[in-house]
Design a protein around this motif. Structure first.
Motif, PDB file in Angstrom:
ATOM      1  N   ILE A  72       0.844  -1.197   0.000  1.00  0.00           N
ATOM      2  CA  ILE A  72       0.000   0.000   0.000  1.00  0.00           C
ATOM      3  C   ILE A  72       0.877   1.245   0.000  1.00  0.00           C
ATOM      4  O   ILE A  72       0.738   2.126  -0.848  1.00  0.00           O
ATOM      5  CB  ILE A  72      -0.936   0.029   1.219  1.00  0.00           C
ATOM      6  N   THR A  73       1.780   1.330   0.930  1.00  0.00           N
ATOM      7  CA  THR A  73       2.604   2.535   1.070  1.00  0.00           C
ATOM      8  C   THR A  73       3.598   2.727  -0.070  1.00  0.00           C
ATOM      9  O   THR A  73       4.090   3.831  -0.279  1.00  0.00           O
ATOM     10  CB  THR A  73       3.363   2.526   2.413  1.00  0.00           C
ATOM     11  N   VAL A  88      -0.293  -1.241  -4.907  1.00  0.00           N
ATOM     12  CA  VAL A  88      -1.693  -1.640  -5.020  1.00  0.00           C
ATOM     13  C   VAL A  88      -2.469  -0.758  -5.993  1.00  0.00           C
ATOM     14  O   VAL A  88      -3.406  -1.216  -6.648  1.00  0.00           O
ATOM     15  CB  VAL A  88      -2.385  -1.623  -3.642  1.00  0.00           C
ATOM     16  N   PHE A  89      -2.073   0.504  -6.107  1.00  0.00           N
ATOM     17  CA  PHE A  89      -2.750   1.408  -7.033  1.00  0.00           C
ATOM     18  C   PHE A  89      -2.293   1.154  -8.469  1.00  0.00           C
ATOM     19  O   PHE A  89      -3.101   1.161  -9.392  1.00  0.00           O
ATOM     20  CB  PHE A  89      -2.492   2.858  -6.625  1.00  0.00           C
ATOM     21  N   ALA A  90      -1.002   0.893  -8.666  1.00  0.00           N
ATOM     22  CA  ALA A  90      -0.485   0.568  -9.992  1.00  0.00           C
ATOM     23  C   ALA A  90      -1.128  -0.707 -10.536  1.00  0.00           C
ATOM     24  O   ALA A  90      -1.394  -0.841 -11.731  1.00  0.00           O
ATOM     25  CB  ALA A  90       1.034   0.407  -9.942  1.00  0.00           C
ATOM     26  N   PHE A 103      -5.264   9.208   4.597  1.00  0.00           N
ATOM     27  CA  PHE A 103      -5.729   8.178   3.681  1.00  0.00           C
ATOM     28  C   PHE A 103      -4.893   8.261   2.404  1.00  0.00           C
ATOM     29  O   PHE A 103      -4.340   9.319   2.082  1.00  0.00           O
ATOM     30  CB  PHE A 103      -7.221   8.359   3.385  1.00  0.00           C
ATOM     31  N   MET A 104      -4.806   7.165   1.661  1.00  0.00           N
ATOM     32  CA  MET A 104      -3.859   7.061   0.541  1.00  0.00           C
ATOM     33  C   MET A 104      -4.536   6.827  -0.803  1.00  0.00           C
ATOM     34  O   MET A 104      -5.536   6.114  -0.894  1.00  0.00           O
ATOM     35  CB  MET A 104      -2.867   5.933   0.819  1.00  0.00           C
ATOM     36  N   PHE A 105      -3.937   7.428  -1.864  1.00  0.00           N
ATOM     37  CA  PHE A 105      -4.471   7.350  -3.221  1.00  0.00           C
ATOM     38  C   PHE A 105      -3.311   7.293  -4.221  1.00  0.00           C
ATOM     39  O   PHE A 105      -2.161   7.523  -3.858  1.00  0.00           O
ATOM     40  CB  PHE A 105      -5.359   8.562  -3.513  1.00  0.00           C
ATOM     41  N   LYS A 106      -3.667   7.000  -5.488  1.00  0.00           N
ATOM     42  CA  LYS A 106      -2.639   6.916  -6.531  1.00  0.00           C
ATOM     43  C   LYS A 106      -2.053   8.297  -6.798  1.00  0.00           C
ATOM     44  O   LYS A 106      -2.770   9.277  -7.001  1.00  0.00           O
ATOM     45  CB  LYS A 106      -3.224   6.341  -7.818  1.00  0.00           C
ATOM     46  N   LYS A 107      -0.735   8.364  -6.802  1.00  0.00           N
ATOM     47  CA  LYS A 107      -0.022   9.631  -6.981  1.00  0.00           C
ATOM     48  C   LYS A 107       0.111   9.981  -8.465  1.00  0.00           C
ATOM     49  O   LYS A 107       0.186   9.103  -9.324  1.00  0.00           O
ATOM     50  CB  LYS A 107       1.374   9.515  -6.344  1.00  0.00           C
ATOM     51  N   ASP A 108       0.117  11.277  -8.776  1.00  0.00           N
ATOM     52  CA  ASP A 108       0.271  11.777 -10.145  1.00  0.00           C
ATOM     53  C   ASP A 108      -0.776  11.166 -11.070  1.00  0.00           C
ATOM     54  O   ASP A 108      -0.493  10.732 -12.198  1.00  0.00           O
ATOM     55  CB  ASP A 108       1.680  11.492 -10.683  1.00  0.00           C
TER      56      ASP A 108
END
Length: 283
Positions: A105-106, A110-112, A240-245
């Motif tokens: 996650i960090t 997981v977003f990729a 909270f975390m999300f996909k960067k760029d």
């Protein structure tokens, strides 16, 4: 009043490698099937799209009580879960939890790999993590705390010379413990998750453990033969975390920030805080 003082009253190589490993798993994992939404760009009106229509998939690493954990019925509940339910409601969706390795996650893996729309894992915002993921506004204040057995006589890191201290891998608590190891002469034992780390104190495998104060105080409350003897003023805040760029990740973060602001104004954030910690949220 800070969370710490109130709690006394009541109670982070590689993203590419991880992404490849996750991609190889495909979308057949439980709670991670693909959807009609691409998840790579926001809708024309700037609204975010979701990987699964009508479902906000949220990655976390269980168990981290009281932020996210399974209750007696097997349902995932907790402070983070309740706050993200507000975000899901704003999006006209329901929340679905994806239990996955914290480092994936960090690192942004997981977003990729399109495993989830967001991450909610009681995660401290720091510069290293900001290189890989996009954080929401801060939503919770935290610091590190020392858990020991009662009557151990250990009240600080200096009392651990020649002894063993447990940490959870990829956490800021592990970073803090490693940073202070040479000065205090203890041995660091790394655990994969919070439950086994703190149970290590209970069983005597380690003499102490360091993790975020919210989870450590909660453990001591449920396990009265243990106690928290020291908190370290690390000044941490969760995000909270999300996909960067990524336009869609940015749109999701924007909605989340709006929900955080609104829930603090209308009292729903405080209701959730009081539900899990027994006291009002800091002003």
């Amino acid at each position: 009043m800070s969370f710490t003082s109130r709690r006394r009253v009541a109670m982070t190589a590689a993203a590419a490698l991880s992404a490849l490993a996750l991609a190889a798993c495909g979308s057949s994992d439980s709670g991670s099937s693909s959807s009609s939404g691409s998840g790579s760009s926001a809708a024309a009106d700037g609204a975010p799209t979701l990987l699964k229509s009508g479902v906000l998939q949220v990655c976390t690493h269980l168990s981290y009580k009281p932020f996210q954990f399974k209750d007696d019925s097997g349902k995932v509940v907790g402070f983070d879960v309740d706050v993200m339910d507000l975000v899901a409601k704003k999006l006209g969706a329901t929340q679905e939890i994806v239990d996955i390795d914290f480092a994936q996650i960090t690192s942004g893996a997981v977003f990729a790999a399109k495993k989830c729309d967001a991450g909610a894992a009681a995660t401290t915002i720091n510069d290293k993590r900001k290189q890989a993921i996009l954080f929401s506004d801060p939503y919770f204040d935290a610091t590190q705390a020392l858990l020991v057995k009662k009557d151990s006589g250990i009240t600080d890191l200096s009392g651990l010379k020649g002894k063993k201290i447990g940490v959870q891998t990829d956490t800021t608590g592990a970073d803090y413990t490693e940073k202070n190891k040479d000065a205090n002469g203890y041995e660091v034992v790394v655990f994969d998750d919070l439950p086994t780390q703190l149970a290590g104190v209970l069983s005597g495998r380690v003499d102490a453990a360091i993790n975020d104060n919210g989870v450590v105080f909660d453990y001591a409350k449920d396990n009265p033969t243990t106690e928290v003897t020291k908190e370290f003023n690390t000044g941490e805040q969760y995000g909270f975390m999300f996909k960067k760029d990524d336009a869609n990740g940015t749109a999701l973060a924007k909605v989340t920030n709006e929900v955080l602001t609104a829930s603090k104004a209308d009292g729903s954030y405080n209701d959730i805080y009081k539900k899990w910690f027994g006291v009002d949220a800091p002003k």
